[in-house]
Design a protein around this motif. Sequence first.
Motif, PDB file in Angstrom:
ATOM      1  N   PHE A 215      55.826  24.002 -40.361  1.00 51.41           N
ATOM      2  CA  PHE A 215      54.699  25.042 -40.148  1.00 51.41           C
ATOM      3  C   PHE A 215      55.071  26.168 -39.279  1.00 51.41           C
ATOM      4  CE2 PHE A 215      50.883  26.530 -37.975  1.00 51.41           C
ATOM      5  CZ  PHE A 215      50.034  26.911 -38.915  1.00 51.41           C
ATOM      6  N   GLN A 216      56.123  25.801 -38.343  1.00 50.27           N
ATOM      7  CA  GLN A 216      56.474  26.654 -37.340  1.00 50.27           C
ATOM      8  C   GLN A 216      57.458  27.625 -38.169  1.00 50.27           C
ATOM      9  OE1 GLN A 216      57.855  24.040 -34.175  1.00 50.27           O
ATOM     10  NE2 GLN A 216      55.898  24.468 -33.145  1.00 50.27           N
ATOM     11  N   SER A 222      59.690  31.690 -43.112  1.00 49.27           N
ATOM     12  CA  SER A 222      60.533  31.272 -43.863  1.00 49.27           C
ATOM     13  C   SER A 222      59.670  30.627 -45.432  1.00 49.27           C
ATOM     14  CB  SER A 222      61.032  29.765 -43.373  1.00 49.27           C
ATOM     15  OG  SER A 222      59.701  28.756 -43.390  1.00 49.27           O
ATOM     16  N   THR A 223      60.385  30.343 -46.351  1.00 47.07           N
ATOM     17  CA  THR A 223      59.669  29.800 -47.518  1.00 47.07           C
ATOM     18  C   THR A 223      60.118  28.469 -47.872  1.00 47.07           C
ATOM     19  OG1 THR A 223      61.609  30.146 -49.172  1.00 47.07           O
ATOM     20  CG2 THR A 223      59.655  31.830 -48.672  1.00 47.07           C
ATOM     21  N   GLY A 224      59.191  27.537 -48.501  1.00 45.79           N
ATOM     22  CA  GLY A 224      59.473  26.249 -48.738  1.00 45.79           C
ATOM     23  C   GLY A 224      58.649  25.741 -50.090  1.00 45.79           C
ATOM     24  N   SER A 244      53.850  24.176 -50.752  1.00 43.37           N
ATOM     25  CA  SER A 244      54.922  25.359 -51.084  1.00 43.37           C
ATOM     26  C   SER A 244      54.437  26.156 -50.114  1.00 43.37           C
ATOM     27  CB  SER A 244      54.907  25.650 -52.371  1.00 43.37           C
ATOM     28  OG  SER A 244      55.385  24.408 -52.993  1.00 43.37           O
ATOM     29  N   TRP A 245      55.152  27.156 -49.511  1.00 47.39           N
ATOM     30  CA  TRP A 245      54.430  28.287 -48.674  1.00 47.39           C
ATOM     31  C   TRP A 245      55.571  29.529 -48.878  1.00 47.39           C
ATOM     32  CZ3 TRP A 245      56.540  24.001 -46.444  1.00 47.39           C
ATOM     33  CH2 TRP A 245      58.017  24.067 -45.803  1.00 47.39           C
ATOM     34  N   GLN A 246      55.025  30.577 -48.528  1.00 51.22           N
ATOM     35  CA  GLN A 246      55.700  31.785 -48.603  1.00 51.22           C
ATOM     36  C   GLN A 246      55.125  32.995 -47.780  1.00 51.22           C
ATOM     37  OE1 GLN A 246      55.665  33.160 -52.800  1.00 51.22           O
ATOM     38  NE2 GLN A 246      53.431  33.759 -52.871  1.00 51.22           N
ATOM     39  N   GLU A 260      49.891  29.027 -47.990  1.00 49.20           N
ATOM     40  CA  GLU A 260      50.241  27.594 -48.468  1.00 49.20           C
ATOM     41  C   GLU A 260      49.621  27.239 -49.766  1.00 49.20           C
ATOM     42  OE1 GLU A 260      50.721  26.168 -43.568  1.00 49.20           O
ATOM     43  OE2 GLU A 260      49.125  25.458 -44.971  1.00 49.20           O
ATOM     44  N   SER A 261      50.138  26.625 -50.494  1.00 53.38           N
ATOM     45  CA  SER A 261      49.584  25.983 -51.676  1.00 53.38           C
ATOM     46  C   SER A 261      49.907  24.520 -51.626  1.00 53.38           C
ATOM     47  CB  SER A 261      50.232  26.558 -52.851  1.00 53.38           C
ATOM     48  OG  SER A 261      50.074  27.960 -53.106  1.00 53.38           O
ATOM     49  N   ILE A 262      48.905  23.696 -51.757  1.00 56.54           N
ATOM     50  CA  ILE A 262      49.001  22.375 -51.298  1.00 56.54           C
ATOM     51  C   ILE A 262      48.106  21.366 -52.730  1.00 56.54           C
ATOM     52  CG2 ILE A 262      48.398  20.299 -49.934  1.00 56.54           C
ATOM     53  CD1 ILE A 262      48.139  22.717 -47.664  1.00 56.54           C
ATOM     54  N   ARG A 263      48.815  20.556 -53.203  1.00 57.60           N
ATOM     55  CA  ARG A 263      48.278  20.008 -54.463  1.00 57.60           C
ATOM     56  C   ARG A 263      48.440  18.181 -54.262  1.00 57.60           C
ATOM     57  NH1 ARG A 263      52.596  18.624 -57.913  1.00 57.60           N
ATOM     58  NH2 ARG A 263      54.687  19.482 -57.288  1.00 57.60           N
TER      59      ARG A 263
END
Length: 285
Positions: A215-216, A222-224, A244-246, A260-263
């Motif tokens: 998260f930090q 950053s992207t993940g 995933s995040w961007q 944030e996209s969370i599935r």
Amino acid sequence: MAGSGKNKKPHNKRINTEQELKEYRAKFQILFDNVCSGIAIYEAVNDGEDFIFIDFNRAAEEIEHIKKEDLAGKRVTEVFPGVKKFGLFDVFRRVYKTGTPEHHPVSIYKDERIAGWRENYVFRLPSGHIVAVYDDISASKRTELVSRMTDQCFRAIADYTYDWEVWIGPSGRVLWTNPAAQRITGYNVKEIMAMDDYPEVVVNEQDRNRMIKAFQSALRGSTGNDVEFRIVRKDGKIIWAAMSWQPIYDDKGNSLGHRESIRDITSRKEAEEALEKVKKVKDRK
């Protein structure tokens, strides 16, 4: 007798002056302790090489989530390591050197501990101490940031995205989330938006440190992709999720935070565990 009466006048005047000074100090302390704005008082070190905390009022304690007792005698660069990048440190030095008050415009302060939008007014006392009077305007900035996204964009995300979508502002607060939040976490949209300890509250303890670091990292731009972790639902049930995040930027390149996209991947994880068990049984045979 007349002479002794004259001698008493300077003494009485001194007493009156001392009483007035006490009253002034008492009034100042009441104002200092109860004003809504944060107030920090500093003393210059090595002719403005750094500044140490002399005093810190209650409003400032609430804004920065730190007690005055923990600041006394410490350098501002030690307690708030982002102060130079923030631009306020240079204001301190100029005001200390020139004595001319300065306004430091609304800017976002960030370090590993806190983040938020601040507006500062800095001036120098006759003693040479530097005073910063400032306000935390993070709430109003969140509202401003939200207004930048169009209603059409919000509707598209809310109506057509099955996964849980979250928009996190630059300071780390949830600015918006879609209704899928309740299906996945059990918390409704209002509850997610009101969380001061997001994402810790929804992350399983075993994954918490790892996800806080992620998260930090996201806050730093950053992207993940597909980072797996366990969610603790409102009802206490634990499910598996992948996030995933961007980063998000406006048309001028200014940071609006990150998305944030969370599935929910619980079914997939259960299938993987079942296959693993079957494999172990076969291996034993």
